[in-house]
Design a protein around this motif. Structure first.
Motif: not given
Length: 493
Positions: A99, A102-103
């Protein structure tokens, strides 16, 4: 007796009186180097000389400046390799590693998108290409041309170190000489490092010795780079003096409007866009700047995101409160792919400049292409000639004359300082924002009072280590005494 004691205390206070903090501040030393560099550069320029035959002062600051940059870049390959491998290994300690990754990429794209829109807006409003006094006879073909195919092929490593050798032959007959220069492709090193890091995670326990060794090598390389970065005030003086002595204000004459546009765009990004993002995420704007400023300053004078990367990672962790496991991944990745100055603002504004210079009307579809190339293609600048390759990539995609790049080469060193500073600022900003949004940012560290010295923690740790060693030695000595006493007791009995 009292007077003797008072005088003794006074002498102790005199000996322990500390140098004013502002005088030992790393940021103040950099600013002092900037000011001194401008003065030395003006003196060197007044002494005369040419680019091919510089005077002794210009040659001296050029040698010192180039040597400092060489020191910064010498450890880039081992630094990138060990940093990426270690960061991937450290991500296993972070529960939401995928996560976070990706962020991070999404925020890279968001800030690049904003930067390219600012570049397009400035180009359409100011129209710098219509206000230049440069003739078309001043064109020069760029020595490096970017293309999407070359970018994709460049991802495939030619060797395990990502190294390349270029040889040039000069002279004829008995005077023939061959000069070979070794360079490296940071993007290939990044691919190799990522593959090895992922493989080490898959292997599991058997890879632990390798990961421990990599972590130790990274610590050693970073320590050497901290020592090099401590020389930044001297490097700053030499690099600024070289720029002023070599280019002065002459190069700004005919292309001054374009230079002003670039720096206006950079100022908007650094002091308008970034503060809005910081405030929108509930963080202090003042604390962000005070924390990231040492790295921004070094990026400005060194013109190297990779060379500044160790300091960027340091301030991101120690000043801005980003966890080391995440910062060790995001900052090296940003140093190779996160370039709001070189890969977003500059190619957008420069493409419009070239189109206006040649009288070519850009369509709405071509403006969209500029946005797409800037957001997606920034990785094409990694390990090459930076903004120049990114500009040629944009021009070739738009079908604009590549010869237009030659118009901007003379002023490239001047605007590259500002571009790199923005790159570094963004590389520290994105990990901070992502960490805050995921609740892993150390707000106490972020909001702490700055010491002005990003290396203070290292000194404190060294002192603590010395104290611990001293305590251990004392303890060992006591143990030895106890053993001796116990040994002697039976004899005495």
């Amino acid at each position: 007796m009292t007077s003797t004691t008072d005088s003794s205390e006074t002498s102790v206070k005199t000996r322990t009186r500390k140098t004013p903090r502002w005088l030992t501040s790393f940021g103040v030393q950099i600013i002092a180097g900037l000011v001194a560099g401008v003065i030395v550069g003006l003196i060197a320029r007044a002494m005369g000389g040419t680019l091919l035959d510089p005077n002794w002062l210009t040659a001296t600051v050029t040698t010192i400046g180039n040597s400092y940059v060489s020191l910064l870049t010498a450890a880039v390959v081992p630094l990138v390799f060990t940093a990426i491998v270690s960061s991937i290994a450290n991500l296993r300690r972070v529960s939401n590693a995928a996560k976070l990754a990706i962020q991070t990429l999404i925020w890279f794209a968001i800030t690049a998108f904003i930067a390219v829109l600012i570049g397009i807006a400035l180009g359409l409003i100011v129209q710098p290409g219509a206000h230049t006094g440069v003739s078309k006879s001043a064109e020069a073909l760029p020595s490096h041309v970017g293309s999407w195919w070359a970018f994709l092929v460049g991802l495939i490593p030619s060797n395990v170190f990502g190294l390349a050798a270029n040889s040039q032959v000069s002279g004829t007959g008995a005077t023939t000489a061959v000069t070979t220069a070794v360079s490296f492709n940071v993007l290939q090193v990044l691919v190799i490092s990522a593959a090895i890091g992922i493989a080490a995670l898959v292997v599991g326990k058997k890879a632990e010795p390798f990961l421990n060794l990599t972590s130790s090598v990274l610590a050693i390389i970073q320590k050497v780079l901290w020592w090099i970065i401590r020389l930044a005030p001297i490097g700053t003086l030499a690099l600024i003096a070289k720029a002023v002595a070599t280019y002065g204000w002459d190069a700004l004459g005919s292309l001054g409007v374009f230079v002003i546009c670039i720096y206006v765009g950079l100022v908007i990004i650094l002091f308008v866009v970034y503060p809005i993002i910081v405030r929108a995420n509930g963080l202090s704007i003042k604390q962000y700047y005070s924390g990231a400023w040492p790295a921004i300053q070094l990026g400005f004078v060194s013109r190297s995101s990779m060379g500044t990367m160790p300091l960027t990672e340091r301030v991101t962790e120690r000043n801005l409160g980003v966890p080391r496991e995440y910062a060790a991944f995001a900052v090296p990745l940003g140093a190779t792919t996160k370039m709001d100055g070189c890969a977003a603002l500059y190619p957008a504004l420069a493409s419009i400049f070239v189109a206006q210079f040649y009288g070519i009307h850009l369509t709405f579809g071509q403006f969209l292409l500029i946005v797409v190339v800037a957001v997606i293609g920034s990785a094409a600048t990694a390990g090459t000639t930076g903004a120049t390759v990114m500009l040629t990539l944009t021009l070739s995609t738009l079908g604009l004359p590549l010869a237009g790049v030659g118009l901007l080469l003379a002023i490239d060193p001047i605007i590259d300082m500002g571009r790199t500073a923005i790159n570094v600022a963004g590389q520290a900003l994105v990990p901070t924002i992502v960490a805050k949004r995921n609740g892993i940012l150390d707000l106490g560290l972020y909001n702490a009072k700055r010491s002005g010295d990003p290396f203070k923690d290292d000194d404190a740790k060294t002192d603590d280590a010395k104290d611990d060693d001293a305590k251990d030695d004392d303890a060992k000595t006591d143990d030895k005494v106890d053993v001796a006493d116990r040994t002697l007791e039976p004899a005495n009995a």
